[in-house]
Design an enzyme around this catalytic site. Structure first.
Site, mmCIF file in Angstrom:
data_model
loop_
_atom_site.group_PDB
_atom_site.id
_atom_site.type_symbol
_atom_site.label_atom_id
_atom_site.label_comp_id
_atom_site.label_asym_id
_atom_site.label_seq_id
_atom_site.Cartn_x
_atom_site.Cartn_y
_atom_site.Cartn_z
ATOM 1 N N LYS A 190 -39.581 50.225 15.280
ATOM 2 C CA LYS A 190 -39.753 50.764 13.880
ATOM 3 C C LYS A 190 -41.291 50.968 14.010
ATOM 4 O O LYS A 190 -41.667 52.004 13.306
ATOM 5 C CB LYS A 190 -39.547 49.262 13.101
ATOM 6 N N GLU A 196 -44.616 46.106 24.566
ATOM 7 C CA GLU A 196 -43.347 46.385 25.627
ATOM 8 C C GLU A 196 -42.872 47.441 25.616
ATOM 9 O O GLU A 196 -42.637 48.351 26.554
ATOM 10 C CB GLU A 196 -42.416 45.040 25.623
ATOM 11 N N GLY A 243 -36.273 45.030 11.144
ATOM 12 C CA GLY A 243 -35.859 45.341 12.469
ATOM 13 C C GLY A 243 -34.824 44.730 12.828
ATOM 14 O O GLY A 243 -33.783 45.392 13.137
ATOM 15 N N ARG A 244 -34.594 43.262 12.507
ATOM 16 C CA ARG A 244 -33.347 42.465 12.881
ATOM 17 C C ARG A 244 -32.160 43.005 12.015
ATOM 18 O O ARG A 244 -31.111 42.100 12.315
ATOM 19 C CB ARG A 244 -33.979 41.055 12.713
ATOM 20 N N GLU A 329 -35.859 34.174 13.057
ATOM 21 C CA GLU A 329 -37.010 35.135 12.736
ATOM 22 C C GLU A 329 -37.142 35.306 11.333
ATOM 23 O O GLU A 329 -38.162 35.236 10.707
ATOM 24 C CB GLU A 329 -37.066 36.461 13.505
ATOM 25 N N HIS A 360 -17.912 23.793 30.407
ATOM 26 C CA HIS A 360 -18.178 23.250 31.350
ATOM 27 C C HIS A 360 -19.626 22.896 31.661
ATOM 28 O O HIS A 360 -20.067 23.060 32.912
ATOM 29 C CB HIS A 360 -17.378 23.970 32.529
ATOM 30 N N LYS A 469 -49.236 37.879 19.966
ATOM 31 C CA LYS A 469 -49.412 39.141 20.369
ATOM 32 C C LYS A 469 -50.831 39.462 20.490
ATOM 33 O O LYS A 469 -51.143 40.274 21.277
ATOM 34 C CB LYS A 469 -48.668 40.207 19.196
HETATM 35 O O1 F6P Z 1 -40.948 40.127 17.326
HETATM 36 C C1 F6P Z 1 -41.313 40.755 16.598
HETATM 37 C C2 F6P Z 1 -40.705 42.115 15.949
HETATM 38 O O2 F6P Z 1 -41.804 42.478 15.162
HETATM 39 C C3 F6P Z 1 -39.374 41.969 15.697
HETATM 40 O O3 F6P Z 1 -39.354 41.554 14.324
HETATM 41 C C4 F6P Z 1 -39.228 43.256 15.842
HETATM 42 O O4 F6P Z 1 -37.642 43.530 15.693
HETATM 43 C C5 F6P Z 1 -39.559 43.591 17.249
HETATM 44 O O5 F6P Z 1 -40.728 42.945 17.001
HETATM 45 C C6 F6P Z 1 -39.550 44.997 17.606
HETATM 46 O O6 F6P Z 1 -40.608 45.766 16.720
HETATM 47 P P1 F6P Z 1 -40.596 47.198 16.762
HETATM 48 O O7 F6P Z 1 -39.233 47.826 16.144
HETATM 49 O O8 F6P Z 1 -41.656 47.690 15.726
HETATM 50 O O9 F6P Z 1 -40.907 47.644 18.262
#
Ligand code: F6P
Length: 500
Positions: A190, A196, A243-244, A329, A360, A469
């Site tokens: 987003k 990452e 995002g979620r 979150e 189990h 972060k």
């Molecule tokens: O972990 C925090 C967060 O901002 C989430 O809310 C989001 O889904 C994820 O990182 C990834 O963010 P982006 O879609 O901006 O890469």
């Protein structure tokens, strides 16, 4: 604290004088009165540890907090994300139930984006591409990963792989065995600023050796262009979808590739069916409201510190991980929308795994541990295989576990006593098809929002993930340049890392 929320605790204490088994046996209508069906989704709350009087108190709480009005505000695009002054219009991605320009425009934008996505799916289907690597993390990964894992057929047109962690081992594992000339990659972010995803995206781009097979989904189109992804291969999202909550948008591009555009549309239709129910059903017969009130009851009246989610279907094994982000979150907050500290506990820890495997592993603690863990048991009525005996065994285990947890067992030997009174909700979906899965996920989305309303917190921000972060940026610089850090423990550990 709302007066109705404060009233829950005495009801919880009152429950100690009765057992869950007695509640069920002394009230023959309970098993059906505490159940709801919405299309292919059946929910039974009869094994929750509340009686009819407590249920009335929960209904009073729903009325006091105006849950129906809160649903309306969500759908109409009011700025329910109060700290960021934004609407949360994930429902507009699949439903046209919002009144007013904001919701209508969002719905129109979503449809237009979906049409563009369908064209890209078609283009890829006509190419020589066999494999898709989806690069994203958190909300840009967990939803698509869950749905693809649950619904993709083994003979699908594309094999879809997911890469989220910033870990060379994950990259190696994902790319090994893939042919870069027959692979396309989608960078989903987003913000298009997530470390990452950008680092993994660079590695994948280099491995592909051809930007023509590189796609992006983002709300920050400028950054996509800056990364070198052509506008024609970029799909939009917007700041009005969290995002979620975003798998219904172009974030679902990997889903559409894995299951086909028609079935992606059916997934959205399933969610839309739950949207209509959530918005229109009265509080006493409204499944998301019932689910949310139950969650608040377990946390605030019974003091449950964790909540388990136990899908009895291998295809839903990723549901607990997906819900951990969606729920924790969203609801992991300690101040209310007005900035004041909450006077009660908010989100418990959500965790779980697929049955029967987990019977189990951690079920011993569920049955006889000192913590009572409320659980959502999820079953699928009709499987998509013909091994009837296995399915019967799976369902028998599911039902037996809910019964054992609730009713317990008395024995002279204390080691063999099951205390019982361990609450659970049973959710049954007729089939695990796109419609049923869409409904199930939308149920949880709406329940999460309603829990936030009951607690007076904002379900749509996530400032709690920022500090770590930021610090990681400084530590990375120190790791790479031998620069100093101010925190003595971090400094000591860095010294160890440099030495080994
Ligand atoms: O972990 C925090 C967060 O901002 C989430 O809310 C989001 O889904 C994820 O990182 C990834 O963010 P982006 O879609 O901006 O890469």
């Amino acid at each position: 604290m709302s007066s109705a929320l404060a009233c829950l605790r005495p009801h919880g204490l009152r429950m100690q004088a009765t057992s869950l088994a007695a509640l069920v046996t002394n009230d023959p209508a309970r098993a059906s009165d505490f159940a709801l069906r919405v299309g292919p989704l059946y929910a039974n709350f009869a094994r929750q540890y509340y009686d009819r009087e407590a249920w009335s108190a929960l209904q009073a709480l729903a009325a006091e907090t105006d849950l129906p009005g809160a649903m309306r505000r969500l759908f109409d695009g009011e700025p329910v994300n109060t700290t960021e002054g934004r609407p949360a219009l994930h429902a507009a991605l699949r439903s046209d139930l919002g009144v007013g320009d904001t919701a209508r425009q969002a719905h129109g934008q979503a449809r237009a984006a979906r049409q563009r996505m369908a064209r890209l799916v078609q283009e890829l289907a006509e190419s020589n591409v066999t494999d898709i690597v989806s690069v994203g993390i958190g909300g840009s990964d967990l939803g698509p990963r869950l749905v693809v894992d649950a619904l993709a057929a083994t003979n699908a047109r594309f094999r879809v792989h997911f890469l989220s962690n910033v870990d060379g081992h994950a990259v190696q594992k994902t790319l090994s065995g893939l042919d870069p000339t027959r692979t396309a990659a989608i960078l989903i972010s987003k913000s298009f600023g997530t470390q990452e995803t950008l680092l993994n995206g660079e590695v994948v781009r280099h491995w592909l050796g051809n930007d023509e097979r590189l796609y992006a989904v983002s709300a920050n189109l400028e950054r996509c262009a800056g990364f070198g992804i052509a506008e024609a291969r970029t799909l939009p999202m917007w700041d009005w979808v969290g995002g979620r909550y975003s798998l219904w948008s172009a974030v679902g591009f990997p889903i559409a590739l894995a299951i086909g555009m028609d079935r992606f549309e059916t997934l959205l239709a399933g969610a839309a069916q739950m949207d209509a129910h959530a918005l229109q059903a009265p509080a006493h017969a409204n499944l998301p409201m019932w689910h949310a009130l139950t969650a608040v009851w377990n946390r605030n009246a019974l003091d449950a510190r964790t909540q388990a989610v136990l899908p009895y279907d291998e295809r839903l094994r990723l549901l607990p991980a997906y819900l951990q982000q969606l729920v924790m979150e969203s609801l992991g907050k300690r101040v209310q929308c007005d900035g004041s500290s909450v006077a009660f506990d908010t989100v418990p820890v959500w965790w779980g795994g697929a049955g029967t495997d987990v019977q189990h592993s951690f079920f011993q603690a569920l049955h006889q541990g000192t913590d009572v863990v409320p659980a959502d048991f999820i079953g699928i009525c009709r499987p998509d295989h013909d091994r009837v005996g296995l399915h019967a065994a799976l369902m028998a285990n599911l039902l037996a576990q809910t019964e054992a947890l609730a009713n317990g067992q008395d024995k002279a030997d204390p080691h063999r006593v099951y205390p019982g009174n361990r609450p659970s909700t049973l959710l049954l979906v007729d089939r695990l098809d796109p419609q049923g899965l869409g409904m199930l996920i939308a149920l949880y989305e709406h329940s999460v929002y309603l829990q936030a309303v009951l607690w007076g917190i904002n379900a749509f921000d996530q400032f709690g993930v920022e500090l770590g972060k930021q610090l990681a940026g400084g530590v990375l610089a120190a790791l790479q340049d031998e620069a100093d850090v101010s925190d003595p423990v971090t400094a000591a550990v860095l010294a160890q890392l440099r030495r080994t």
